[in-house]
Scaffold this motif. Structure first.
Motif, PDB file in Angstrom:
ATOM      1  N   ILE A 185      50.898  71.988  78.483  1.00  0.00           N
ATOM      2  CA  ILE A 185      51.686  71.206  77.513  1.00  0.00           C
ATOM      3  C   ILE A 185      52.253  72.106  76.422  1.00  0.00           C
ATOM      4  O   ILE A 185      53.379  71.895  75.953  1.00  0.00           O
ATOM      5  CB  ILE A 185      50.880  70.035  76.911  1.00  0.00           C
ATOM      6  CG1 ILE A 185      49.741  70.516  75.998  1.00  0.00           C
ATOM      7  CG2 ILE A 185      50.351  69.109  77.998  1.00  0.00           C
ATOM      8  CD1 ILE A 185      49.144  69.407  75.133  1.00  0.00           C
ATOM      9  N   ALA A 215      55.358  73.669  77.430  1.00  0.00           N
ATOM     10  CA  ALA A 215      56.479  72.720  77.423  1.00  0.00           C
ATOM     11  C   ALA A 215      56.906  72.349  76.007  1.00  0.00           C
ATOM     12  O   ALA A 215      57.759  71.486  75.826  1.00  0.00           O
ATOM     13  CB  ALA A 215      56.090  71.461  78.193  1.00  0.00           C
ATOM     14  N   VAL A 237      54.885  71.099  73.613  1.00  0.00           N
ATOM     15  CA  VAL A 237      54.081  70.008  73.058  1.00  0.00           C
ATOM     16  C   VAL A 237      52.869  70.606  72.360  1.00  0.00           C
ATOM     17  O   VAL A 237      52.246  71.553  72.859  1.00  0.00           O
ATOM     18  CB  VAL A 237      53.641  69.043  74.178  1.00  0.00           C
ATOM     19  CG1 VAL A 237      52.780  67.910  73.609  1.00  0.00           C
ATOM     20  CG2 VAL A 237      54.850  68.474  74.904  1.00  0.00           C
ATOM     21  N   ASP A 281      54.474  57.957  71.145  1.00  0.00           N
ATOM     22  CA  ASP A 281      55.557  58.928  71.350  1.00  0.00           C
ATOM     23  C   ASP A 281      55.000  60.279  71.787  1.00  0.00           C
ATOM     24  O   ASP A 281      55.532  60.927  72.703  1.00  0.00           O
ATOM     25  CB  ASP A 281      56.367  59.090  70.063  1.00  0.00           C
ATOM     26  CG  ASP A 281      57.205  57.863  69.730  1.00  0.00           C
ATOM     27  OD1 ASP A 281      57.393  57.006  70.608  1.00  0.00           O
ATOM     28  OD2 ASP A 281      57.651  57.759  68.569  1.00  0.00           O
ATOM     29  N   TYR A 282      53.919  60.707  71.129  1.00  0.00           N
ATOM     30  CA  TYR A 282      53.302  61.984  71.497  1.00  0.00           C
ATOM     31  C   TYR A 282      52.734  61.913  72.911  1.00  0.00           C
ATOM     32  O   TYR A 282      52.919  62.849  73.716  1.00  0.00           O
ATOM     33  CB  TYR A 282      52.201  62.331  70.497  1.00  0.00           C
ATOM     34  CG  TYR A 282      51.388  63.546  70.884  1.00  0.00           C
ATOM     35  CD1 TYR A 282      51.871  64.830  70.669  1.00  0.00           C
ATOM     36  CD2 TYR A 282      50.139  63.406  71.489  1.00  0.00           C
ATOM     37  CE1 TYR A 282      51.139  65.951  71.036  1.00  0.00           C
ATOM     38  CE2 TYR A 282      49.385  64.517  71.853  1.00  0.00           C
ATOM     39  CZ  TYR A 282      49.891  65.785  71.634  1.00  0.00           C
ATOM     40  OH  TYR A 282      49.163  66.878  72.006  1.00  0.00           O
ATOM     41  N   PHE A 339      53.669  60.212  75.432  1.00  0.00           N
ATOM     42  CA  PHE A 339      54.714  60.258  76.455  1.00  0.00           C
ATOM     43  C   PHE A 339      55.209  61.688  76.670  1.00  0.00           C
ATOM     44  O   PHE A 339      55.548  62.066  77.798  1.00  0.00           O
ATOM     45  CB  PHE A 339      55.874  59.347  76.065  1.00  0.00           C
ATOM     46  CG  PHE A 339      55.564  57.858  76.161  1.00  0.00           C
ATOM     47  CD1 PHE A 339      54.354  57.404  76.670  1.00  0.00           C
ATOM     48  CD2 PHE A 339      56.491  56.923  75.726  1.00  0.00           C
ATOM     49  CE1 PHE A 339      54.073  56.045  76.760  1.00  0.00           C
ATOM     50  CE2 PHE A 339      56.219  55.560  75.828  1.00  0.00           C
ATOM     51  CZ  PHE A 339      55.009  55.120  76.331  1.00  0.00           C
ATOM     52  N   THR A 340      55.252  62.497  75.608  1.00  0.00           N
ATOM     53  CA  THR A 340      55.652  63.898  75.797  1.00  0.00           C
ATOM     54  C   THR A 340      54.601  64.651  76.608  1.00  0.00           C
ATOM     55  O   THR A 340      54.945  65.549  77.387  1.00  0.00           O
ATOM     56  CB  THR A 340      55.882  64.612  74.449  1.00  0.00           C
ATOM     57  OG1 THR A 340      54.637  64.729  73.729  1.00  0.00           O
ATOM     58  CG2 THR A 340      56.894  63.885  73.595  1.00  0.00           C
ATOM     59  N   VAL A 341      53.329  64.292  76.423  1.00  0.00           N
ATOM     60  CA  VAL A 341      52.262  64.913  77.214  1.00  0.00           C
ATOM     61  C   VAL A 341      52.400  64.531  78.688  1.00  0.00           C
ATOM     62  O   VAL A 341      52.286  65.384  79.581  1.00  0.00           O
ATOM     63  CB  VAL A 341      50.879  64.499  76.673  1.00  0.00           C
ATOM     64  CG1 VAL A 341      49.772  64.962  77.622  1.00  0.00           C
ATOM     65  CG2 VAL A 341      50.651  65.075  75.282  1.00  0.00           C
ATOM     66  N   ASP A 382      55.056  63.709  80.304  1.00  0.00           N
ATOM     67  CA  ASP A 382      56.205  64.429  80.873  1.00  0.00           C
ATOM     68  C   ASP A 382      55.859  65.888  81.137  1.00  0.00           C
ATOM     69  O   ASP A 382      56.231  66.451  82.178  1.00  0.00           O
ATOM     70  CB  ASP A 382      57.402  64.344  79.926  1.00  0.00           C
ATOM     71  CG  ASP A 382      57.975  62.928  79.830  1.00  0.00           C
ATOM     72  OD1 ASP A 382      57.717  62.118  80.732  1.00  0.00           O
ATOM     73  OD2 ASP A 382      58.662  62.637  78.824  1.00  0.00           O
ATOM     74  N   ALA A 383      55.148  66.503  80.205  1.00  0.00           N
ATOM     75  CA  ALA A 383      54.789  67.915  80.364  1.00  0.00           C
ATOM     76  C   ALA A 383      53.864  68.142  81.553  1.00  0.00           C
ATOM     77  O   ALA A 383      53.914  69.202  82.189  1.00  0.00           O
ATOM     78  CB  ALA A 383      54.133  68.429  79.083  1.00  0.00           C
TER      79      ALA A 383
END
Length: 419
Positions: free
Chosen positions: A119, A122, A124, A252-253, A255-257, A259-260
């Motif tokens: 992560i 990426a 994050v 929100d955080y 969801f970035t994880v 995706d990563a």
């Protein structure tokens, strides 16, 4: 019930994910169980009825053989129902050209060190950490960053072997305990990871995804306690209301994880610390949450990982049309995990009737019944009971949780320490 919705394969479906299997069955699915190991890992050992499944396939280590056995059922999905089944579920779903998270990032979805590194690569935020294979490098790293750190196995769960350490000597001792020990999944540790200790509240974000679109099904905040011999023991989970200012930040955080880590399909369970600098990942399980969490989520809001996972795989077009709808809470829910202060043979829970009289009392799950052996509660694997509280008024749940905290202690357990 007839097979009206096709077949679904659950890898490592054990009692902790039985409700997910039932949810698919209730929607007309045949559910095939795949066991990823010949021997049942110790955390799952015990009586488990597999007769409800349309087939029970034990993976013998040859992917092609297992894929061939699974393909005969013409499944619409292969899903990890337990932490240890994540990698095999990735391999089978990819091999059968089904909705899949793929195998490229499978190691990052299981290995805690690779996970954080992935992560961070990426972009994050993730904790400072180091892969540890010897004491000297661990001691040097702890001295370099200073302060408190966390030492834990690379591929376990349920707080197994997780140790908070204030000094390099404590870190070295924790590493010695981990090295060569057997995890809850019956794997032997050959190394460990050390990470900075993140200061802040710990939260859980449970999600379900389809084609890279994510639904946050429930968000929880942990309560913790520290007493001599027990540090940062999780004592309760409190469901976060949709109007809580931290909920969207955490979602929100999360969801970035996802995706990563390439989690595009199915359920995931994320543990996150909300520090002064913002959210930071503890770890992710690319599978359904444990601790009966979906039951409590549905009790509160009429939705859970179970309902959304069924929707994502059986009705993807409907999932994609509704996944972004607002989250609504009908009842506030807290799940409490009391802390047994000593080991021995349990005679009774003398104050449990008092707990049942609480206004928000909903249910109790008994993991150690009278007559059983109680362990001193130090982690998720040594819990004795769980108490569910639910009420339309948040303050009622809060009051009853505080009452339970007052009741919990030596008098809550009638234990014979000599037995």
């Amino acid at each position: 019930m007839g097979n009206t919705a096709g077949s679904v394969v659950l890898v490592d479906a054990y009692p902790s994910s039985h409700a997910l299997a039932k949810a698919f069955m209730e929607h007309g699915c045949e559910v095939v169980r795949v066991q990823s190991t010949v021997d049942v890992p110790k955390c799952y050992q015990g009586a488990f009825d597999t007769t409800e499944f349309s087939d029970n396939i034990v993976h013998q280590g040859v992917l092609d053989d297992t894929a061939e056995a699974v393909a005969k059922h013409e499944p619409v999905a292969v899903i990890a129902a337990g932490e240890y089944g994540v990698e095999l579920a990735d391999r089978l779903s990819e091999a059968l050209a089904l909705p899949t998270n793929g195998t490229r990032l499978s190691p990052a979805r299981r290995n805690k060190f690779i996970q954080i590194d992935t992560i961070k690569a990426a972009g994050v935020r993730g904790a400072r950490q180091k892969l540890i294979e010897d004491e000297d490098s661990l001691i040097a790293w702890h001295r370099e960053i200073g302060g408190r750190v966390v030492v834990k196995p690379l591929r376990s769960a349920a707080n197994d072997g997780v140790t908070v350490c204030d000094t390099p000597q404590e870190s070295a001792a924790a590493f010695r305990r981990i090295l060569g020990a057997t995890t809850v999944f019956s794997e032997v540790n050959s190394s460990a990871v050390v990470q900075e200790y993140l200061v802040g509240g710990e939260y859980v974000v449970d999600t379900v995804s389809r084609d890279g679109h994510h639904r946050a099904t429930d968000v929880w905040k942990y309560s913790k306690m520290s007493v001599p011999g027990v540090r940062d023991r999780i004592t309760a989970g409190h469901l976060i209301a949709p109007d809580s200012p931290v909920r969207q930040t955490l979602v929100d955080y999360a969801f970035t994880v996802l995706d990563a880590l390439g989690i595009r399909h199915g359920p995931a369970h994320l543990e996150v610390i909300l520090t002064d600098e913002g959210p930071c990942l503890v770890e992710v399980g690319a599978r359904i949450a444990g601790a009966n969490t979906p039951y409590y989520a549905e009790l509160a809001a009429g939705e859970s990982q179970n309902t959304w996972t069924v929707e994502a795989y059986l009705h993807p077009e409907r999932f994609l049309a509704t996944y972004a709808r607002p989250y609504r809470l009908d009842r506030h829910v807290t799940v409490c995990w009391p802390t047994a202060p000593q080991a021995g043979r349990l005679r009774a829970y003398p104050l449990l009737d008092t707990v049942r009289e609480l206004e928000s009392f909903n249910n109790v799950e008994v993991f150690v019944p009278p007559g059983g052996q109680v362990a001193k509660t130090v982690d998720d694997s040594t819990k004795t009971i769980a108490v569910g509280l639910a009420h339309p008024v948040a303050e009622t749940v809060e009051r009853d949780y505080n009452t339970l905290c007052y009741l919990d202690g030596p008098a809550f357990y009638d234990v014979d320490p000599a037995a």
